[in-house]
Motif scaffolding. Sequence first.
Motif, PDB file in Angstrom:
ATOM      1  N   PHE A 146      22.447  21.055 -47.495  1.00  0.00           N
ATOM      2  CA  PHE A 146      22.525  19.457 -48.995  1.00  0.00           C
ATOM      3  C   PHE A 146      21.451  19.814 -49.055  1.00  0.00           C
ATOM      4  O   PHE A 146      21.276  19.678 -50.218  1.00  0.00           O
ATOM      5  CB  PHE A 146      22.918  18.025 -47.583  1.00  0.00           C
ATOM      6  CG  PHE A 146      22.519  16.940 -48.839  1.00  0.00           C
ATOM      7  CD1 PHE A 146      23.659  16.733 -49.622  1.00  0.00           C
ATOM      8  CD2 PHE A 146      21.567  16.216 -48.941  1.00  0.00           C
ATOM      9  CE1 PHE A 146      23.685  16.118 -50.713  1.00  0.00           C
ATOM     10  CE2 PHE A 146      21.118  15.047 -49.412  1.00  0.00           C
ATOM     11  CZ  PHE A 146      22.470  14.982 -50.575  1.00  0.00           C
ATOM     12  N   TYR A 147      19.817  19.482 -48.433  1.00  0.00           N
ATOM     13  CA  TYR A 147      18.930  20.116 -49.169  1.00  0.00           C
ATOM     14  C   TYR A 147      18.937  21.004 -49.894  1.00  0.00           C
ATOM     15  O   TYR A 147      17.970  21.212 -50.821  1.00  0.00           O
ATOM     16  CB  TYR A 147      17.055  19.928 -47.592  1.00  0.00           C
ATOM     17  CG  TYR A 147      17.264  18.721 -47.204  1.00  0.00           C
ATOM     18  CD1 TYR A 147      17.681  17.553 -48.122  1.00  0.00           C
ATOM     19  CD2 TYR A 147      16.733  18.517 -46.073  1.00  0.00           C
ATOM     20  CE1 TYR A 147      17.122  15.924 -47.843  1.00  0.00           C
ATOM     21  CE2 TYR A 147      16.797  17.571 -45.358  1.00  0.00           C
ATOM     22  CZ  TYR A 147      17.107  15.890 -46.391  1.00  0.00           C
ATOM     23  OH  TYR A 147      17.008  14.999 -45.341  1.00  0.00           O
ATOM     24  N   ILE A 148      19.113  22.078 -49.077  1.00  0.00           N
ATOM     25  CA  ILE A 148      19.272  23.570 -49.850  1.00  0.00           C
ATOM     26  C   ILE A 148      19.866  23.597 -51.664  1.00  0.00           C
ATOM     27  O   ILE A 148      19.321  23.919 -52.227  1.00  0.00           O
ATOM     28  CB  ILE A 148      19.872  24.818 -49.575  1.00  0.00           C
ATOM     29  CG1 ILE A 148      18.937  24.628 -47.788  1.00  0.00           C
ATOM     30  CG2 ILE A 148      19.789  25.826 -50.261  1.00  0.00           C
ATOM     31  CD1 ILE A 148      19.119  25.574 -47.430  1.00  0.00           C
ATOM     32  N   CYS A 195      20.298  20.555 -53.050  1.00  0.00           N
ATOM     33  CA  CYS A 195      19.828  19.254 -54.066  1.00  0.00           C
ATOM     34  C   CYS A 195      19.266  20.540 -54.219  1.00  0.00           C
ATOM     35  O   CYS A 195      18.454  20.517 -55.837  1.00  0.00           O
ATOM     36  CB  CYS A 195      19.084  18.503 -53.561  1.00  0.00           C
ATOM     37  SG  CYS A 195      20.526  17.303 -52.284  1.00  0.00           S
ATOM     38  N   CYS A 196      18.407  20.911 -53.432  1.00  0.00           N
ATOM     39  CA  CYS A 196      16.671  22.177 -54.118  1.00  0.00           C
ATOM     40  C   CYS A 196      17.581  23.193 -55.301  1.00  0.00           C
ATOM     41  O   CYS A 196      16.756  23.275 -56.860  1.00  0.00           O
ATOM     42  CB  CYS A 196      16.227  22.177 -52.824  1.00  0.00           C
ATOM     43  SG  CYS A 196      15.045  21.654 -52.391  1.00  0.00           S
ATOM     44  N   ILE A 225      18.194  10.928 -46.047  1.00  0.00           N
ATOM     45  CA  ILE A 225      19.268  10.454 -47.244  1.00  0.00           C
ATOM     46  C   ILE A 225      20.600  10.529 -45.858  1.00  0.00           C
ATOM     47  O   ILE A 225      21.836   9.976 -46.398  1.00  0.00           O
ATOM     48  CB  ILE A 225      19.221  11.913 -47.758  1.00  0.00           C
ATOM     49  CG1 ILE A 225      17.947  11.495 -49.042  1.00  0.00           C
ATOM     50  CG2 ILE A 225      20.306  12.064 -49.132  1.00  0.00           C
ATOM     51  CD1 ILE A 225      17.846  10.187 -49.098  1.00  0.00           C
ATOM     52  N   CYS A 251      29.265  18.385 -49.623  1.00  0.00           N
ATOM     53  CA  CYS A 251      28.964  17.987 -48.149  1.00  0.00           C
ATOM     54  C   CYS A 251      28.748  16.218 -48.248  1.00  0.00           C
ATOM     55  O   CYS A 251      29.199  15.589 -47.647  1.00  0.00           O
ATOM     56  CB  CYS A 251      26.723  18.053 -49.291  1.00  0.00           C
ATOM     57  SG  CYS A 251      26.710  19.103 -48.202  1.00  0.00           S
ATOM     58  N   ASN A 253      22.512  19.085 -38.082  1.00  0.00           N
ATOM     59  CA  ASN A 253      21.024  19.304 -38.831  1.00  0.00           C
ATOM     60  C   ASN A 253      21.417  20.540 -39.828  1.00  0.00           C
ATOM     61  O   ASN A 253      20.680  20.890 -40.617  1.00  0.00           O
ATOM     62  CB  ASN A 253      20.387  20.016 -37.507  1.00  0.00           C
ATOM     63  CG  ASN A 253      19.823  18.883 -36.528  1.00  0.00           C
ATOM     64  OD1 ASN A 253      19.423  17.641 -37.521  1.00  0.00           O
ATOM     65  ND2 ASN A 253      19.580  19.274 -35.730  1.00  0.00           N
ATOM     66  N   LYS A 298      22.543  18.945 -42.300  1.00  0.00           N
ATOM     67  CA  LYS A 298      21.694  18.360 -43.398  1.00  0.00           C
ATOM     68  C   LYS A 298      20.923  19.266 -44.249  1.00  0.00           C
ATOM     69  O   LYS A 298      20.175  19.158 -45.259  1.00  0.00           O
ATOM     70  CB  LYS A 298      20.637  17.492 -42.536  1.00  0.00           C
ATOM     71  CG  LYS A 298      19.311  16.529 -43.421  1.00  0.00           C
ATOM     72  CD  LYS A 298      18.723  15.836 -42.329  1.00  0.00           C
ATOM     73  CE  LYS A 298      18.067  16.749 -40.882  1.00  0.00           C
ATOM     74  NZ  LYS A 298      17.609  16.087 -39.667  1.00  0.00           N
ATOM     75  N   MET A 299      20.599  21.276 -43.904  1.00  0.00           N
ATOM     76  CA  MET A 299      20.033  21.778 -44.331  1.00  0.00           C
ATOM     77  C   MET A 299      20.368  22.280 -45.452  1.00  0.00           C
ATOM     78  O   MET A 299      20.128  22.273 -46.413  1.00  0.00           O
ATOM     79  CB  MET A 299      19.013  22.773 -43.261  1.00  0.00           C
ATOM     80  CG  MET A 299      18.619  23.668 -43.769  1.00  0.00           C
ATOM     81  SD  MET A 299      16.557  23.398 -44.391  1.00  0.00           S
ATOM     82  CE  MET A 299      16.448  22.743 -42.790  1.00  0.00           C
TER      83      MET A 299
END
Length: 544
Positions: A393-395, A397-398, A451, A359, A387, A390-391
């Motif tokens: 990247f968030y997954i 990171c989690c 972010i 990412c 989008n 971005k999704m």
Amino acid sequence: MAKPPTDTSGLGYAYHLPSGGILLRLKNSLSQFSDLFSEFNKYISPAFFHDRCERSVHMRMYSMHKREFVMVFLGFFTCFGLGIIIGLTGPPITTTESLTAQQILANTTLAQSKTVLATGPFAMKSPLMTTYSQQLWLIAKLVTDNNDDERYDKSFQISVSIDGISDQHKPLSVLGAGMAHNRTRHLVCVRNDCEEFTVMHLGFLDYAHYIITVRFLGLESFHQKYNIRSITFYFKTYSAEFTQIEIWFRFIFLLFTFIVICWYAHTLRKYPVYDWSIEQKWISVLLPLLLLYDNPFFPLIFLMNSWLPGMLDAILQATFLCALLMFWLCIYHGLRQNERRFVSFYLVKIIVVLPIWLCAIVLATWEKCNELKDPTYSHFVDTKNYNGLKMFFYIACCMYVLYLGLLLLRAYTELRSMPYFDIRLKFLTLLMLFVLSISITVTTCRFGFGILEDNFVATLNTTYRSSAQFMCFYGLLNFYLYTMAYVYSPDGRFAQAELAVTKDNPAISMIDDSDEDVVYGSDEESRRPLTSVGGAGKNDYDSD
């Protein structure tokens, strides 16, 4: 009245156990649970089947007293605070020059047109661009006559043509009118004030001046309804003073990192690599990556009129940060496991960290490559792909946070009561939490809560106010690695043992030695006989 206890043993005295109250009964109940959990003690305490007896070089932290740890942390926080103070007294990151539409249209035939503010064209000359300006952003802000308490969002298009002025004062086409794309922008307004939007962005500068012509498409109906009162254009570049500070401090960090690498390699030169602890091996990897993070190729940005040095800088930064994330995963897991094969140990961690690195690389290269073809490109236009990224990247990171939390919890559950493991966990965790908290704070202040927001100078409300944030982030990571290199380096007071003493029982060896079987022990241990004097000691070892 209670009956006194009788002496049934003939010893002349007797014990009377109190019947107890609520507190005693509660204590007895809890002791039953304690006995139940004690059955799992063999899985927590070191035992024969635990794979934790590993030969390693004696690290400095094993012989450090509390006051020495205090001095180490004090030195770290002092250097970090000094860097912030230097940044606070430094110049702002960016410089901004404004130009209104009335100034642009003055003394032209379009000045009297009633629709020119909704359509343009607005032909303007940029301020003087030097080598230290690095990049150029053109930002626009509209003000209307609307007084209603409403928020409205208007979608429209812009068309931009760019010409560079050569040394011979001749215009050379950078983005011709025939090559220009009609890029979509959103005009978000509350009452009479509209949010600024990015018109175009030049990632590197070939010319000292640019002639930029801007046209708006689709604002005629908006102008008739709300009446555009004024338009202000902002030319935003990096400050020349900040660029000089950035060059000098990058060079200073680069020099200190090179010195630390040489010193660290010198301290470990006489020990075989297979005897290094996992922290020492990882520091030997992170220090060269930190050298690349400080970027010895950074001056090429000012010597080459190319996008390549800037993209290389972004890739090197992303690689070091992801290597640091990988380091934390490997240490918390590696302290509990000495059999570290690639498939069983490293592969899972690579799968967790690799999406974050991808990412970062995509964000660093995707927009830059598109801006080379069209300076008006913005990833907000490519909403679907943006989008999705971005999704993703968030997954990623989690997943990383959950995996790191699991390894951290298991490490503390199994190793916190073992000698030397507890100090390694506490030192690593304390510094890690400080680095993460400061990094999140700087990122939030720099980009806002989005972010993946556009470049930090793309809007007027997300700019750096001073050099403090730059100094904070770079100083934090450099001083963090320097501190770990010092603490994990071998202690000069401990020489290499002439004879390797093999200890079969980790439960006994870890009482007085390190968590890993330290073959480079203290002077007191080297003078200790290898065999016990009496038979009792021998029987004790045999009984184990």
